[in-house]
Design a protein around this motif. Structure first.
Motif, PDB file in Angstrom:
ATOM      1  N   LEU A 143      16.543  45.673  27.316  1.00  0.00           N
ATOM      2  CA  LEU A 143      15.842  46.007  28.465  1.00  0.00           C
ATOM      3  C   LEU A 143      15.379  44.897  29.373  1.00  0.00           C
ATOM      4  N   LEU A 144      15.323  43.846  28.967  1.00  0.00           N
ATOM      5  CA  LEU A 144      14.962  42.624  29.763  1.00  0.00           C
ATOM      6  C   LEU A 144      16.168  42.289  30.761  1.00  0.00           C
ATOM      7  N   VAL A 145      17.375  42.449  29.974  1.00  0.00           N
ATOM      8  CA  VAL A 145      18.574  42.134  30.717  1.00  0.00           C
ATOM      9  C   VAL A 145      18.795  43.058  31.948  1.00  0.00           C
ATOM     10  N   CYS A 146      18.578  44.341  31.669  1.00  0.00           N
ATOM     11  CA  CYS A 146      18.508  45.432  32.497  1.00  0.00           C
ATOM     12  C   CYS A 146      17.584  45.101  34.008  1.00  0.00           C
ATOM     13  N   ILE A 203      21.387  35.805  31.975  1.00  0.00           N
ATOM     14  CA  ILE A 203      22.420  35.251  31.311  1.00  0.00           C
ATOM     15  C   ILE A 203      21.811  34.381  30.187  1.00  0.00           C
ATOM     16  N   CYS A 204      20.724  33.732  30.490  1.00  0.00           N
ATOM     17  CA  CYS A 204      20.192  32.971  29.173  1.00  0.00           C
ATOM     18  C   CYS A 204      19.717  33.974  28.042  1.00  0.00           C
ATOM     19  N   ILE A 205      19.317  35.083  28.292  1.00  0.00           N
ATOM     20  CA  ILE A 205      18.814  36.132  27.427  1.00  0.00           C
ATOM     21  C   ILE A 205      20.273  36.651  26.770  1.00  0.00           C
ATOM     22  N   VAL A 206      21.229  37.007  27.423  1.00  0.00           N
ATOM     23  CA  VAL A 206      22.582  37.434  26.924  1.00  0.00           C
ATOM     24  C   VAL A 206      23.227  36.277  26.146  1.00  0.00           C
ATOM     25  N   TRP A 207      23.021  35.108  26.545  1.00  0.00           N
ATOM     26  CA  TRP A 207      23.647  34.005  25.722  1.00  0.00           C
ATOM     27  C   TRP A 207      22.875  33.723  24.299  1.00  0.00           C
TER      28      TRP A 207
END
Length: 406
Positions: free
Chosen positions: A17-20, A184-188
């Motif tokens: 949700l945060l990435v979206c 990107i930080c969240i995905v990584w």
């Protein structure tokens, strides 16, 4: 309700949700300013701006569709998302210094086109995660992801123009790059590993099957195109219709669009809840019917309060189609999640391009009021295409097990 709260407080679910939200903010800061940047920043003519936007959209469609196919046969979706979002930051950084039209066009073709894969792959991996971990809440979760994306576009464009007025293009581009860096930080650091499982014999056969041969899929994508073609015409022509035809203040158009966006977000969440009891494709038919009713009443509206009240219908139509439209095509192509999600996204992108041309042509030949009639024709076409798609899917024996979800 307890089940809903539990998955919303789950760390992995919150990550999606945060990435979206943050990735959507990046796009919300950049794309509304792109046309102005091309004209004022790159000193392009209106014709050059049209060519720039058309080539940018087409290159994004081609590249994202190719990457989608590769993602369904083994490419790690997490790595694709990281690459796509990193490409966005590169584009923002380059556009802070580039002021040459043709050099900017090269950047859009060869670098920005990669960014078009970011959101489809995010929704594909999100759907795979939800199917595996959230059970019956899967559709609701995808709807929430779409709602977060819509929320980012409610917040992003107004702030983008505030930053543009205060700091110029570079201030808005820097902020866009910053929000994407947070994504990107969240995905990584937090995204679960996207391992590609070994497909079954039937799954391999479906992956190799062209989407054009999947029962109901081409007709359904045609309906998606028509729905968003109509909605994009509305968004694009409304400010001009309000100021030129109705001779009202431009702020009225902003209020109408903002009200519709305000209605869309809760409708997206409700659509996810409704989908647990009603087949998503039936709700898409309701969306098209709401759109047709909205355009019909809008065409005949003769007072401002009617236009405000009609935004409830508009919000319902867009909210359902934006949240469940992707789910339906994913249900039709369960072993091609990347291709299905990207096809949905690309149908919207092409609809955006086609709508800009159509609005110009119809307004030039007639007026902006007649553009509403074009919207109604597109909405009606979407309604019948959805019915034909459902009928074609039901008539195929091998698709019977998918119809409950489609």
């Amino acid at each position: 309700m307890k089940n809903y709260v539990s998955f919303l407080t789950n760390k992995a679910s919150l990550c999606y949700l945060l990435v979206c939200l943050f990735a959507g903010l990046g796009g919300g800061f950049f794309y509304p300013l792109l046309g102005i940047f091309v004209v004022d920043g790159l000193h392009a003519t209106p014709l050059q701006m049209g060519v720039f936007l058309a080539i940018s959209i087409c290159s994004g469609v081609v590249v994202s569709q190719r990457i989608a196919k590769l993602s369904d046969v083994g490419w790690d979706r997490r790595q694709i998302i990281l690459l796509s979002q990193s490409a966005f930051i590169v584009v923002m950084s380059l556009f802070m210094v580039i002021r040459d039209y043709y050099l900017a066009l090269v950047v859009m073709i060869f670098i920005s086109s990669i960014t078009a894969s970011s959101m489809p792959q995010t929704f594909a991996i999100g759907r795979e995660y939800a199917d595996k971990n959230l059970g019956d809440n899967s559709t609701l979760f995808v709807s929430l992801m779409r709602a977060m994306m819509s929320l980012s576009w409610v917040i992003g464009p107004p702030l983008a123009f505030i930053l543009y007025d205060a700091f110029g293009f570079n201030g808005a581009f820097l902020f866009a790059a910053t929000t994407m860096a947070i994504s990107i930080c969240i995905v990584w650091n937090m995204f679960p590993a996207a391992k590609i499982k070994q497909a079954s014999v039937e799954g391999v056969a479906e992956i190799r099957q062209s989407w054009r041969k999947i029962p109901g899929a081409p007709l359904y994508l045609g309906a998606v195109f028509m729905l968003f073609f109509a909605n994009n015409m509305y968004v694009m022509s409304l400010p001009l219709y309000v100021t030129k035809e109705l001779e009202l203040a431009g702020s009225v158009a902003g209020q109408l669009l903002g009200l519709a966006a305000f209605v869309e977000i809760p409708v997206m969440v409700l659509a996810g809840l409704w989908a647990a009891k009603v087949a998503p494709q039936r709700l898409m038919v309701l969306s098209a019917a709401s759109a047709c009713l909205f355009y019909t009443l809008l065409f005949n509206a003769d007072s401002l309060w009617q236009m405000y009240a009609l935004q409830i219908l508009n919000g319902m139509a867009v909210g359902i189609s934006a949240s469940l439209g992707m789910v339906v095509i994913q249900n039709k192509m369960p072993n091609q999640m990347g291709v299905a999600t990207t096809l949905f996204n690309n149908a919207i992108m092409i609809a955006s391009l086609a709508s800009s041309v159509t609005v110009g042509v119809v307004a030039e030949l007639y007026n902006y009021h007649m553009v509403i009639l074009a919207m109604l024709m597109a909405g009606t076409g979407a309604f019948f295409l959805l019915l034909l798609s459902a009928r074609e899917t039901r008539s195929t024996p091998c698709s019977a097990n998918l119809m409950a979800d489609a």
